[in-house]
Design an enzyme around this catalytic site. Structure first.
Site, PDB file in Angstrom:
ATOM      1  CD  GLU A  75      23.869  20.888 -18.371  1.00 42.67           C
ATOM      2  OE1 GLU A  75      22.678  20.537 -18.394  1.00 42.67           O
ATOM      3  OE2 GLU A  75      24.683  20.604 -19.259  1.00 42.67           O
ATOM      4  CD  GLU A  77      27.529  17.209 -18.361  1.00 41.35           C
ATOM      5  OE1 GLU A  77      26.684  17.039 -19.259  1.00 41.35           O
ATOM      6  OE2 GLU A  77      27.230  17.458 -17.185  1.00 41.35           O
TER       7      GLU A  77
HETATM    8  C1  GAL Z   1      23.784  17.555 -19.623  1.00 40.28           C
HETATM    9  C2  GAL Z   1      23.639  17.250 -18.150  1.00 40.28           C
HETATM   10  C3  GAL Z   1      23.939  15.792 -17.877  1.00 40.28           C
HETATM   11  C4  GAL Z   1      23.206  14.919 -18.837  1.00 40.28           C
HETATM   12  C5  GAL Z   1      23.561  15.330 -20.229  1.00 40.28           C
HETATM   13  C6  GAL Z   1      22.869  14.517 -21.280  1.00 40.28           C
HETATM   14  O1  GAL Z   1      23.169  18.707 -20.008  1.00 40.28           O
HETATM   15  O2  GAL Z   1      24.494  18.042 -17.373  1.00 40.28           O
HETATM   16  O3  GAL Z   1      23.555  15.507 -16.558  1.00 40.28           O
HETATM   17  O4  GAL Z   1      21.841  15.050 -18.631  1.00 40.28           O
HETATM   18  O5  GAL Z   1      23.173  16.658 -20.429  1.00 40.28           O
HETATM   19  O6  GAL Z   1      23.239  14.944 -22.563  1.00 40.28           O
END
Ligand code: GAL
Length: 681
Positions: free
Chosen positions: A151, A322
């Site tokens: 990110e 994710e």
């Molecule tokens: C994302 C990040 C992850 C985790 C997640 C929590 O933005 O890549 O590592 O922090 O958020 O929602």
């Protein structure tokens, strides 16, 4: 797309952190992964301090063992470079690489993402660990994908950044006269007589210069992109057959122009965490997925045709890298997703082109800052609703593999670019309520609720498939963008423009002579004055409905009035207009206010109908989302029931989840889903 993506499966998995657990847990992990049909895990995202505990001293034993175990279990790995979280020794050795905020505060080690992407020592260390991982694992049979960093999005105002910013400005503007003109620096005594006088836009007394802020965001996006591409090149050099990506984080705070990055990644990958907990979460999910597909296509055709982009023949693929296995985070608390909701979100992404559904994270950690973040295996363990739902989702995805051949097609496109959104956020705008992403979301929501598929495209992308082009507060317009819009209208395409589109040039300077300078003639009107509304204010519209955020004095010059403002200073004046423009037969619509959701839906439906666009499934009941992926020989209809009651939908084909013919209709349980391979006529 090379390598792993041809294996025909939809991806199911998520971030996996073996370094947080003893090896005995790893064996339970792979057993559980097999139960949930996990086939791709991201490993090593934040593992730098465990891979290189001291400068140049490496510990790869645990990663060797974990990768072998995963491979032996048939689970592919997206191997991450850990550069989003430098280890403690790095920050101690290179204090100059710690980031500085706009207020001049230097941040310290203790969280993650605490580095400056312009600092030479950081970049060298990042290249070094990426190259070391590449040398060791580029031919490991488990590694199917490289996941660079995590990110990209943090920013910095340190001296390294300042030097790099000046170099970037020299490249962009060539000489100081050009920069001074672009930034209109005669205003408030900001004229620069030497490059050395230019700094990053730090905290200052009153509003900062809009051109300065905009260029800084563009520069920072390019700086982060360079940090990405140098790692990508090292990884590619070690094994060109493994695709390389990085996961996009969404949000208008992110100083990254994702469309521009799309040509540099082998696979667009997004992380998506809706901020809404009500039905807004489903709308946000649909928008995120449409954005991702748009970026993937943009990258695809830009790569194929750098100057005259054409539509490529194969589907442009992307991946939901994710998402949340359960809780959705909202302000101040988290909300546990209702049964079935995670699957609906996953299928919403897959219906819109994702190669799978991935999650943060596999197993909920016992400690650390994100210990209460949801996971496929929650703190409770596998005897939990969340894990059972992920087993069910794994089973569902296994049955849906064939849909990856299909592509979403839409009659309607929303044009959006990051720079317009950034520029609308400038504090000197006439209203602090202006929000480019919210404008895009409002138009998208109206289409989503009316059941229309739409693409989110980048100005300059091919327009031929679209009957209706929507510009939702697309604030910046250069000559190329204006020609692009005009060509669409001249060819008979329809256009819907919302307020503030085309008001400024790429440096955020106003197009003079009446708003919206770039599109006045296409819309057949001239806007003379703005009347921004307070957050709790609304204006009535004739024919019903209300306007919010914004209103304007519109003078039609050929355009017909669709509805007027009722009451107040604009009483009886046009609020929404339509016009027959150009040499084509298309209608151009103008919204001088943000209509309430129902009115927006009504207006956009009228524009879509006039343009000859069709909803995905005209007979889908309210609350049932219908999305179609298709190619000339096959068509798949995704149905997502977002209501708490069973719903019946007319269908004709085979239900892929049950394997049975649909017999004229499909009954969706409350909150349930179906995917129909449709009979082709
Ligand atoms: C994302 C990040 C992850 C985790 C997640 C929590 O933005 O890549 O590592 O922090 O958020 O929602």
């Amino acid at each position: 797309m090379v390598g792993m993506w041809d294996d025909g499966r939809l991806c199911h998995g998520g971030d996996y952190n073996p370094e947080q657990w003893p090896p005995a847990t790893w064996r339970e992990d792979v057993d559980l992964m097999r139960r949930a049909r996990i086939n791709l895990v991201t490993v090593g995202v934040f593992a730098w301090s465990r891979l290189e505990p001291a400068p140049g001293r490496y510990d790869f034993d645990w990663l060797d063992e974990a990768l072998d175990l995963l491979h032996d279990s048939g689970i592919r790995v997206a191997l991450a470079t850990p550069t989003a979280s430098p280890p403690p020794w790095f920050s101690l050795a290179h204090p100059d690489a710690l980031p500085v905020t706009a207020d001049g505060v230097r941040l310290h080690h203790g969280s993650r993402d605490t580095y400056c992407a312009a600092a030479p020592s950081y970049r060298a260390a990042a290249r070094s660990i990426a190259a070391t991982l590449a040398a060791r694992y580029a031919h490991h049979p488990a590694v199917a994908l490289w996941h660079v960093h995590n990110e990209y999005g943090t920013t910095c105002h340190c001296p390294h950044t300042e030097t790099a910013f000046r170099r970037w400005l020299i490249d962009r503007h060539g000489d100081l006269d050009t920069l001074n003109t672009a930034w209109a620096t005669s205003f408030w005594s900001q004229h620069y007589a030497d490059w050395a006088y230019v700094s990053t836009p730090r905290a200052t007394q009153y509003h900062a210069n809009p051109g300065h802020l905009l260029d800084f965001r563009r520069f920072w996006s390019d700086t982060l992109l360079a940090a990405y591409t140098e790692q990508r090149d090292l990884l590619k050099a070690a094994n060109p057959t493994i695709p390389v990506t990085t996961n996009y984080v969404l949000g208008d705070w992110v100083p990254v122009d994702h469309a521009r990055w799309a040509t540099e990644v082998d696979l667009v990958a997004i992380d998506h965490y809706p901020s809404a907990v009500d039905g807004g979460a489903e709308e946000q999910t649909a928008l995120a997925a449409d954005l991702a597909r748009g970026w993937a296509r943009h990258g695809h055709h830009r790569r194929a045709h750098p100057t005259t982009p054409d539509r490529p023949a194969t589907p442009a693929t992307w991946l939901l890298m994710e998402s949340a296995a359960s809780q959705i985070h909202t302000t101040g608390r988290s909300h546990t997703k209702e049964p079935g909701r995670t699957a609906r979100h996953s299928l919403s992404h897959i219906a819109r082109g994702s190669l799978g559904a991935m999650f943060f994270q596999w197993r909920a950690p016992a400690g650390g800052a994100e210990r209460f973040h949801s996971a496929l295996v929650p703190h409770t363990g596998p005897d939990s609703r969340t894990f059972r739902e992920s087993v069910r989702l794994g089973d569902t995805l296994a049955r849906l593999a064939e849909v990856t051949a299909g592509e979403v097609t839409a009659d309607i496109a929303l044009a959006w670019d990051a720079a317009s959104s950034w520029a609308l956020r400038h504090p000197g705008m006439p209203s602090t309520l202006l929000d480019g992403h919210a404008e895009l979301a409002a138009a998208h929501r109206a289409l989503w609720r009316a059941g229309y598929a739409c693409d989110v495209i980048v100005p300059g992308d091919p327009l031929d498939p679209y009957r209706l082009l929507v510009l939702p507060a697309l604030y910046l317009a250069d000559d190329t963008t204006v020609d692009w819009v005009r060509t669409h209208v001249d060819a008979g395409g329809h256009l819907l423009v919302s307020y503030l589109s085309g008001v400024a040039d790429p440096h955020a300077r106003i197009h003079l002579g009446g708003y919206p300078g770039a599109y006045r003639d296409l819309l057949g009107l001239r806007v003379e004055e703005f009347h921004p509304l307070a957050a709790d204010e609304q204006v009535l519209l004739s024919g019903g409905g209300t306007g919010h955020i914004w209103s304007e004095t519109v003078h039609p010059h050929g355009a017909d009035t669709v509805c007027t403002y009722v009451g107040g200073v604009l009483d009886g004046r046009p609020a929404v207009t339509r016009h027959r423009a150009g040499t084509g037969t298309g209608t151009t619509w103008y919204l001088s206010t943000r209509p309430d959701d129902n009115t927006y839906r009504r207006l956009i439906t009228e524009a879509a109908r006039t343009a000859g666009a069709h909803p995905v499934h005209p007979d889908a009941p309210p609350g049932v989302e219908a999305i179609r992926r298709a190619h000339p020989q096959a068509s798949w209809l995704f149905l997502l029931n977002h209501t708490d009651r069973p719903q019946r939908v007319p269908t004709d084909g085979v239900d892929l989840l049950t394997g049975t013919p649909t017999d004229g209709q499909t009954t969706l349980p409350a909150g349930g889903t179906a995917v129909i391979r449709e009979r082709l006529r």
